[in-house]
Design an enzyme around this catalytic site. Sequence first.
Site, PDB file in Angstrom:
ATOM      1  NE  ARG A 441      44.980  29.432  32.167  1.00  0.00           N
ATOM      2  CZ  ARG A 441      45.564  30.517  31.700  1.00  0.00           C
ATOM      3  NH1 ARG A 441      46.095  31.390  32.523  1.00  0.00           N
ATOM      4  NH2 ARG A 441      45.623  30.743  30.427  1.00  0.00           N
ATOM      5  CD1 TRP A 475      45.390  41.692  39.513  1.00  0.00           C
ATOM      6  CD2 TRP A 475      46.943  43.252  39.878  1.00  0.00           C
ATOM      7  NE1 TRP A 475      45.902  41.465  40.766  1.00  0.00           N
ATOM      8  CE2 TRP A 475      46.856  42.420  41.017  1.00  0.00           C
ATOM      9  CE3 TRP A 475      47.844  44.310  39.875  1.00  0.00           C
ATOM     10  CZ2 TRP A 475      47.639  42.614  42.146  1.00  0.00           C
ATOM     11  CZ3 TRP A 475      48.619  44.509  41.008  1.00  0.00           C
ATOM     12  CH2 TRP A 475      48.520  43.669  42.122  1.00  0.00           C
ATOM     13  CG  ASP A 476      44.325  37.167  34.121  1.00  0.00           C
ATOM     14  OD1 ASP A 476      43.219  37.029  34.660  1.00  0.00           O
ATOM     15  OD2 ASP A 476      44.643  36.620  33.043  1.00  0.00           O
ATOM     16  CB  CYS A 524      41.651  40.446  33.869  1.00  0.00           C
ATOM     17  SG  CYS A 524      41.414  38.948  32.925  1.00  0.00           S
ATOM     18  CG  ASP A 546      38.879  34.916  29.409  1.00  0.00           C
ATOM     19  OD1 ASP A 546      39.352  36.066  29.364  1.00  0.00           O
ATOM     20  OD2 ASP A 546      39.397  34.001  30.075  1.00  0.00           O
TER      21      ASP A 546
HETATM   22  C1  DGJ Z   1      42.724  34.858  31.362  1.00  0.00           C
HETATM   23  C2  DGJ Z   1      42.374  36.186  30.781  1.00  0.00           C
HETATM   24  O1  DGJ Z   1      41.040  36.466  30.965  1.00  0.00           O
HETATM   25  C3  DGJ Z   1      42.770  36.201  29.307  1.00  0.00           C
HETATM   26  O2  DGJ Z   1      42.363  37.394  28.713  1.00  0.00           O
HETATM   27  C4  DGJ Z   1      44.263  36.023  29.223  1.00  0.00           C
HETATM   28  O3  DGJ Z   1      44.896  37.124  29.795  1.00  0.00           O
HETATM   29  C5  DGJ Z   1      44.665  34.734  29.908  1.00  0.00           C
HETATM   30  N1  DGJ Z   1      44.156  34.659  31.236  1.00  0.00           N
HETATM   31  C6  DGJ Z   1      46.166  34.603  29.951  1.00  0.00           C
HETATM   32  O4  DGJ Z   1      46.565  33.536  30.677  1.00  0.00           O
END
Ligand code: DGJ
Length: 730
Positions: A441, A475-476, A524, A546
């Site tokens: 990514r 927090w991803d 997340c 997602d």
């Molecule tokens: C992955 C997350 O799971 C999504 O909900 C979103 O926040 C995207 N990243 C954003 O890049």
Amino acid sequence: MAIEVKEQDLTFHLYTKRTSYIFTAVKNRYLAHVYWGRRIQIPHMENALLLRWSCFDVMEPVEHPFSLDYICREYPSSAGDYRIPSVEVEFEDGSRECNLIFNGYCVMEGKPEREGMPSLYTEPEDNCETLELSLVDEIKGIEVLLYYTVYEDYDVISRSVTIRNSGEENVRITHVASASVDFENSDFEMLTLPGAWGRERHIERYPLRRGRQMAGSSRGASSHQMNPFLALLDPAATEETGTVFSMNLVYSGNFTTGVEVDQVGKSRMFMGLGNEDFSWLLEAGERFDAPECVMVHSSDGLGEMSRIYHRIYRERLLRGAFKEGNRPILVNNWEATYFDFNEEKIVSLARAASELGLELLVLDDGWFGKRNSDTCSLGDWYANLEKLPDGIGGLAKKVREQGIQFGLWVEPEMVSPDSDLYRNHPDWCIHVQGRPRSECRNQLTLDLSRTDVCDFIIETLKEILSSAPISYIKWDMNRHMSNLGSAKLSAKRQREMPHRYILGLYRVLEEITTAFPDVLFESCSGGGGRFDPGMLYYMPQTWTSDDTDPVERLYIQYGTSLVYPVSAMGAHVSAVPNHQSGRVTPLKMRGDVAMSGNLGYELDLTKFTEEEKEVVKEQIAVYKNLRNLILKGDLYRLKSPFEGNDAAWMIVAEKEFFAAYFQIQAKVNPGISRIKFRGLKEDAFYEDMETGEIYGGDELMQIGLVVDLFGDYQSRTWHFCEKRLCESNV
Ligand code: DGJ
């Protein structure tokens, strides 16, 4: 007393309310596993434990010799036992033998703290006891401390392990399990929760076969691909009946779990840190703490196992102001706008959200640096003033003026090669010196095994959180590790990086969540790629997937609920056609599925028709009324989507319950379909809050209610409240 020790034959009996876990030190030396199951009295040892050998076995050099390979063991090391050991080490002279012999024990009240690691905690009213057992390899001075904490009322035993190097030379740990249990037979099925992005925690169940059957993650995260959970079940076990043994690791990184069935049909189940990318150099005098493993036995099927995990996780794992489940209904702009937004658009979403009764707006990815796509700016955590002229502070103020709270997305563990952070600190990412850095990514992973990198993240986040009234953080973490290496670690310690990364992450999370106790944190990882008890210790909810398609979510949420409570799951209503599957489903079903979790919306609310607005207002009103029940009640799974066209579940509290039924595909001329409720009081009466009709608990459980659904993707929910009736009303 949760722990009883019989001194004369060194037998340890750990009791919970309904289970017993028993082991003994054979000949005062070798720990042997005796029993794990429904609660029993102390057994006759000569009946419960057979010391034997078979032809070609390696014998222990003691009076009345026997083979370690032939007995059920408790935390085995290798010598003479050919099954998977619990611990493996390498000494400076290249030797690897580590013969762990019983060395002593103590029983303590409560539970010793595991500094820097997430774990279940105790409260004074729990009356928890912990057994500490010491095993030593006398020749090299390695001591292994086994900890068993008994949560008697919760029916849970948690285990953890510490290795101490009391010798004079360095030792490399190459494998360490947190728990290992042997069974005399292998008449089990193995259940795991594998998946993929958008398809997390599907249930897989299969019979055991001879040899090793393993599962795990080597991605640097607990992962979408396999959850750190393993169960062994009686092949006939169902939701409500049969024996289940299970293990769940309180850890967010690489792990290995599995079962080995040996030559005579015994089986060994274990759970611990990942192998290929793990080793740890333990210098003389140092200690190493392995993560905690939570073990649950149920004699009443998978449903009971889940309720045990849910209860202890809700009450003794989740922490902070939001542990009780008082979570706001949110709108997230990700699927509404992706990167294409400005202040005006976000404020208009906030206005629409407020009018519908939502409570919080989350600004997702794309608010910082020059980020208009996923190709840049991770690491440059300052607002993009072209999109947000008044910065995050200004936007937060305007959102709050609409009468709702403001939340923000961050991805602090990552860096884009196109960012000032990377240009200034190219060595801050995980990489192998002199080799290309592979992107995923368009991003690289920051090296959280480094203290300076962790300090930078802590400082940056503190700044952001202090700069504006932010009530929530998503927090991803959107890529897995590759090119494993750290610029800071010596050659001998390179394999420590993945575990040191997780320890660094835990330090960051502890600091940030402690410094901002009023902020709700949701974790997340590309959806549910790090849905594990380790993350839940710091952040009480996780973005489940997602994939927001409600049909897909039936499987994902059902599978996730095997271990994790409803209050841990983020669940959103999104637009149709669904962005992940292209499927078109009714708004009602989308709402009913999302309502069985922390409800949120992830679509452009300003585009709703008047009719849709009314449906959503009703969903929100219903959820507000039921939120407490949904997030705190006991979950009963009634129909599995993995077994047919329908799914159903219910959540039961002291005096009310909520139930939901889903039909995936339409059925023409179907037979009679019923929902039979569970977990109710047989002799109580319950009122259907929609129709006012009153039913006996026994009727609702034995006869149930007819469910007539017409068409694809249909759903129904019920809310019943217990009613006091005087005789004449019945
Ligand atoms: C992955 C997350 O799971 C999504 O909900 C979103 O926040 C995207 N990243 C954003 O890049």
